[in-house]
Design a protein around this motif. Structure first.
Motif, PDB file in Angstrom:
ATOM      1  N   LYS A 135      -2.696  -8.066  -7.017  1.00 53.47           N
ATOM      2  CA  LYS A 135      -2.960  -7.117  -8.104  1.00 53.47           C
ATOM      3  C   LYS A 135      -2.090  -5.868  -7.955  1.00 53.47           C
ATOM      4  O   LYS A 135      -1.542  -5.351  -8.929  1.00 53.47           O
ATOM      5  CB  LYS A 135      -4.440  -6.709  -8.111  1.00 53.47           C
ATOM      6  CG  LYS A 135      -5.390  -7.823  -8.478  1.00 53.47           C
ATOM      7  CD  LYS A 135      -5.343  -8.126  -9.968  1.00 53.47           C
ATOM      8  CE  LYS A 135      -6.276  -9.263 -10.338  1.00 53.47           C
ATOM      9  NZ  LYS A 135      -6.150  -9.630 -11.762  1.00 53.47           N
ATOM     10  N   ILE A 136      -1.995  -5.381  -6.731  1.00 54.98           N
ATOM     11  CA  ILE A 136      -1.189  -4.177  -6.491  1.00 54.98           C
ATOM     12  C   ILE A 136       0.278  -4.480  -6.797  1.00 54.98           C
ATOM     13  O   ILE A 136       0.959  -3.704  -7.462  1.00 54.98           O
ATOM     14  CB  ILE A 136      -1.344  -3.704  -5.022  1.00 54.98           C
ATOM     15  CG1 ILE A 136      -2.774  -3.220  -4.777  1.00 54.98           C
ATOM     16  CG2 ILE A 136      -0.342  -2.595  -4.707  1.00 54.98           C
ATOM     17  CD1 ILE A 136      -3.077  -2.895  -3.317  1.00 54.98           C
ATOM     18  N   GLN A 143      -7.528  -4.788   5.674  1.00 56.28           N
ATOM     19  CA  GLN A 143      -8.777  -4.969   4.915  1.00 56.28           C
ATOM     20  C   GLN A 143      -8.466  -5.265   3.465  1.00 56.28           C
ATOM     21  O   GLN A 143      -9.216  -4.882   2.571  1.00 56.28           O
ATOM     22  CB  GLN A 143      -9.636  -3.702   5.022  1.00 56.28           C
ATOM     23  CG  GLN A 143      -9.851  -3.207   6.425  1.00 56.28           C
ATOM     24  CD  GLN A 143     -10.563  -4.193   7.317  1.00 56.28           C
ATOM     25  OE1 GLN A 143     -11.286  -5.064   6.834  1.00 56.28           O
ATOM     26  NE2 GLN A 143     -10.368  -4.089   8.622  1.00 56.28           N
ATOM     27  N   THR A 144      -7.345  -5.915   3.240  1.00 56.91           N
ATOM     28  CA  THR A 144      -6.899  -6.159   1.878  1.00 56.91           C
ATOM     29  C   THR A 144      -6.799  -7.660   1.649  1.00 56.91           C
ATOM     30  O   THR A 144      -6.055  -8.341   2.347  1.00 56.91           O
ATOM     31  CB  THR A 144      -5.512  -5.512   1.682  1.00 56.91           C
ATOM     32  OG1 THR A 144      -5.594  -4.144   2.080  1.00 56.91           O
ATOM     33  CG2 THR A 144      -5.055  -5.606   0.247  1.00 56.91           C
ATOM     34  N   SER A 145      -7.532  -8.149   0.676  1.00 55.84           N
ATOM     35  CA  SER A 145      -7.478  -9.575   0.370  1.00 55.84           C
ATOM     36  C   SER A 145      -6.134  -9.922  -0.255  1.00 55.84           C
ATOM     37  O   SER A 145      -5.443  -9.046  -0.791  1.00 55.84           O
ATOM     38  CB  SER A 145      -8.597  -9.939  -0.603  1.00 55.84           C
ATOM     39  OG  SER A 145      -8.327  -9.388  -1.872  1.00 55.84           O
ATOM     40  N   PHE A 152       2.247   1.701  -3.425  1.00 58.30           N
ATOM     41  CA  PHE A 152       1.182   2.028  -4.377  1.00 58.30           C
ATOM     42  C   PHE A 152       0.690   3.462  -4.205  1.00 58.30           C
ATOM     43  O   PHE A 152       0.617   4.232  -5.174  1.00 58.30           O
ATOM     44  CB  PHE A 152       0.033   1.031  -4.192  1.00 58.30           C
ATOM     45  CG  PHE A 152      -1.076   1.185  -5.177  1.00 58.30           C
ATOM     46  CD1 PHE A 152      -0.875   0.963  -6.536  1.00 58.30           C
ATOM     47  CD2 PHE A 152      -2.355   1.538  -4.759  1.00 58.30           C
ATOM     48  CE1 PHE A 152      -1.910   1.087  -7.450  1.00 58.30           C
ATOM     49  CE2 PHE A 152      -3.398   1.663  -5.664  1.00 58.30           C
ATOM     50  CZ  PHE A 152      -3.181   1.439  -7.006  1.00 58.30           C
ATOM     51  N   TYR A 154       0.792  -4.676 -10.508  1.00 55.45           N
ATOM     52  CA  TYR A 154       0.729  -3.342 -11.107  1.00 55.45           C
ATOM     53  C   TYR A 154       2.054  -2.601 -10.930  1.00 55.45           C
ATOM     54  O   TYR A 154       2.531  -1.901 -11.829  1.00 55.45           O
ATOM     55  CB  TYR A 154      -0.407  -2.546 -10.480  1.00 55.45           C
ATOM     56  CG  TYR A 154      -0.497  -1.137 -11.018  1.00 55.45           C
ATOM     57  CD1 TYR A 154      -1.107  -0.877 -12.240  1.00 55.45           C
ATOM     58  CD2 TYR A 154       0.041  -0.061 -10.313  1.00 55.45           C
ATOM     59  CE1 TYR A 154      -1.175   0.400 -12.749  1.00 55.45           C
ATOM     60  CE2 TYR A 154      -0.024   1.226 -10.814  1.00 55.45           C
ATOM     61  CZ  TYR A 154      -0.641   1.450 -12.037  1.00 55.45           C
ATOM     62  OH  TYR A 154      -0.699   2.725 -12.539  1.00 55.45           O
ATOM     63  N   LEU A 158      -5.824 -11.465  -2.902  1.00 55.81           N
ATOM     64  CA  LEU A 158      -6.002 -11.180  -4.334  1.00 55.81           C
ATOM     65  C   LEU A 158      -5.644  -9.735  -4.654  1.00 55.81           C
ATOM     66  O   LEU A 158      -4.881  -9.461  -5.592  1.00 55.81           O
ATOM     67  CB  LEU A 158      -7.459 -11.458  -4.747  1.00 55.81           C
ATOM     68  CG  LEU A 158      -7.825 -11.024  -6.165  1.00 55.81           C
ATOM     69  CD1 LEU A 158      -7.062 -11.833  -7.207  1.00 55.81           C
ATOM     70  CD2 LEU A 158      -9.331 -11.152  -6.412  1.00 55.81           C
ATOM     71  N   LEU A 159      -6.180  -8.808  -3.868  1.00 48.82           N
ATOM     72  CA  LEU A 159      -5.901  -7.391  -4.148  1.00 48.82           C
ATOM     73  C   LEU A 159      -4.412  -7.096  -3.964  1.00 48.82           C
ATOM     74  O   LEU A 159      -3.811  -6.357  -4.757  1.00 48.82           O
ATOM     75  CB  LEU A 159      -6.755  -6.485  -3.261  1.00 48.82           C
ATOM     76  CG  LEU A 159      -6.565  -4.979  -3.450  1.00 48.82           C
ATOM     77  CD1 LEU A 159      -6.754  -4.562  -4.910  1.00 48.82           C
ATOM     78  CD2 LEU A 159      -7.518  -4.184  -2.561  1.00 48.82           C
ATOM     79  N   LEU A 176      -5.454   0.264   5.868  1.00 51.62           N
ATOM     80  CA  LEU A 176      -5.834  -0.549   4.705  1.00 51.62           C
ATOM     81  C   LEU A 176      -5.254  -1.961   4.780  1.00 51.62           C
ATOM     82  O   LEU A 176      -5.871  -2.915   4.294  1.00 51.62           O
ATOM     83  CB  LEU A 176      -5.362   0.141   3.420  1.00 51.62           C
ATOM     84  CG  LEU A 176      -5.980   1.513   3.130  1.00 51.62           C
ATOM     85  CD1 LEU A 176      -5.323   2.145   1.907  1.00 51.62           C
ATOM     86  CD2 LEU A 176      -7.488   1.418   2.930  1.00 51.62           C
ATOM     87  N   TRP A 198       0.841  -1.199   0.000  1.00 48.78           N
ATOM     88  CA  TRP A 198       0.000   0.000   0.000  1.00 48.78           C
ATOM     89  C   TRP A 198       0.878   1.251   0.000  1.00 48.78           C
ATOM     90  O   TRP A 198       0.596   2.219  -0.707  1.00 48.78           O
ATOM     91  CB  TRP A 198      -0.953   0.021   1.191  1.00 48.78           C
ATOM     92  CG  TRP A 198      -2.241  -0.699   0.945  1.00 48.78           C
ATOM     93  CD1 TRP A 198      -2.695  -1.818   1.585  1.00 48.78           C
ATOM     94  CD2 TRP A 198      -3.256  -0.359  -0.015  1.00 48.78           C
ATOM     95  NE1 TRP A 198      -3.917  -2.191   1.082  1.00 48.78           N
ATOM     96  CE2 TRP A 198      -4.292  -1.323   0.104  1.00 48.78           C
ATOM     97  CE3 TRP A 198      -3.400   0.660  -0.956  1.00 48.78           C
ATOM     98  CZ2 TRP A 198      -5.445  -1.299  -0.682  1.00 48.78           C
ATOM     99  CZ3 TRP A 198      -4.549   0.684  -1.751  1.00 48.78           C
ATOM    100  CH2 TRP A 198      -5.560  -0.284  -1.613  1.00 48.78           C
TER     101      TRP A 198
END
Lengths: 218, 218
Positions: free
Chosen positions: B113-114, B105-107, B83, B117, B109-110, B102, B80
DNA sequence: AATTATTTTTAAGTAAGCTTAAATATTTTA
DNA sequence: TAAAATATTTAAGCTTACTTAAAAATAATT
């Protein structure tokens, strides 16, 4: 304010806005997956905080303060949806689930940054309007549900009002997507079903779906 | 697992890794802003969950399971940070604060993805290494604290190990930034102060700061 | 309109995550 | 090393956000 409170207030807001259903504790409880007793309890607690009006056996009504809180959470939810949708290749349902968690842990500052980055979008990927930082929704909603659409006319999908995975999977498989065009080929009034053509497909939808798909006449 | 548990485990991990301080309940309590009693309580509870080893009056030690959990949270935190740092113009301290919320509360999966990216970055904007999805830190740490640096030599800042706003404000005002170059002009051994030149500035730092600024020799 | 079904409310109880105060260990330092 | 200072633990208690079960009110149905 806690996550439980934010979710409670949001549930009333959403129920009030979108559903025909009333906002008595039982309905809110069902939405949140808690017992009726817990919802009644919470309602009393929030009334003491001036977030809603509570009278025994009556529907719950958000106060101005409560509405503002709900809109702030809804804003963050929809901003996250728009942002994650733009940044990452994830299903609408996955995005919804992430937003459901992130919305409660997002400062007003970060919400502002996300909104700026996206160019202050007016709608999220479901077509739901994004309140501004003051909790105002400046776009008027002229759309109708597909169940009310008129035979023979052509519409553009303006909103997919759901958080159900099954529904979004169905949408993904049938080109039912925000801003796509469809034509209502038949309304089966007595069966409460609607036949549409979208792309090269013809689909018959029942009321469960036509009530949550919103469209604008072309 | 709850936010409280994730933070507890993370605090032990960080204390263990970075600080000289031990990991007895009192130290963890101080970090988390809770009472010693609460920390002892939690330690017992987490021992029962096989997240750490607890023996009365002894330092707390994370089990493999506990370490894995800590690394998963740390990974999300640092992703995070990286990002938000890339996407938005926000201060390092603000970014840290958002990441602090955050991260819980971050899976997975997310997080993936981050990470994708960002091209699977190895370090966050403070220079802290980002564990991979398996909780492994593949980069070895060759850096030393500025307090141990040698007079006359030139270094590159590799890590700013803090979450204190004052410190980051100071850094921002003095070009003390991840990957910037500095020269140690003098070590005042007895006073535990260090004089550096960075850009066109000459600054004298005391031990509070030189112990949390990490550098690599050029 | 009376009965039945459903909802809402009240009451009592639980778990998590804290608190303060007092008792018990450990550490420091004189 | 003994006394003083500091930390840790235990104990009792609080708040939040739930639960289930029973009582009370409302809504639906015949």
């Amino acid at each position: 304010m806690s996550v439980a409170i934010e979710n409670f207030v949001k549930a009333i807001y959403n129920n009030d806005k979108h559903d025909i259903k009333d906002t008595k504790p039982g309905n809110i409880a069902k939405k949140l997956g808690i017992s009726n007793a817990a919802a009644t309890d919470m309602a009393k607690k929030l009334a003491a905080k001036d977030l809603l009006n509570y009278e025994k056996y009556q529907a719950l009504q958000l106060t101005e303060k409560g509405t503002k809180m709900a809109l702030n959470v809804v804003r963050k939810h929809r901003l996250w949806e728009a942002f994650l949708f733009k940044m990452f290749d994830m299903s609408l349902h996955d995005i919804h689930r992430e937003a459901e968690l992130l919305e409660h842990q997002t400062s007003d500052l970060l919400a502002k940054k996300i909104s700026e980055y996206l160019g202050h979008p007016k709608f999220d990927p479901h077509g739901d309007p994004i309140p501004n930082a003051n909790g105002e929704i400046t776009t008027e909603d002229t759309s109708i549900s597909l169940s009310e659409a008129i035979e023979g006319k052509t519409y553009t999908i303006s909103r997919l009002m759901s958080d159900d995975k099954e529904f979004f999977d169905f949408c993904a498989q049938n080109q039912i997507k925000y801003r796509n065009t469809l034509t209502v080929s038949k309304q089966f009034i007595s069966n409460k079903m609607t036949q549409i053509s979208i792309g090269s497909n013809t689909i018959v939808l029942n009321e469960d779906f036509t009530k949550i798909i919103y469209v604008d006449e072309n």
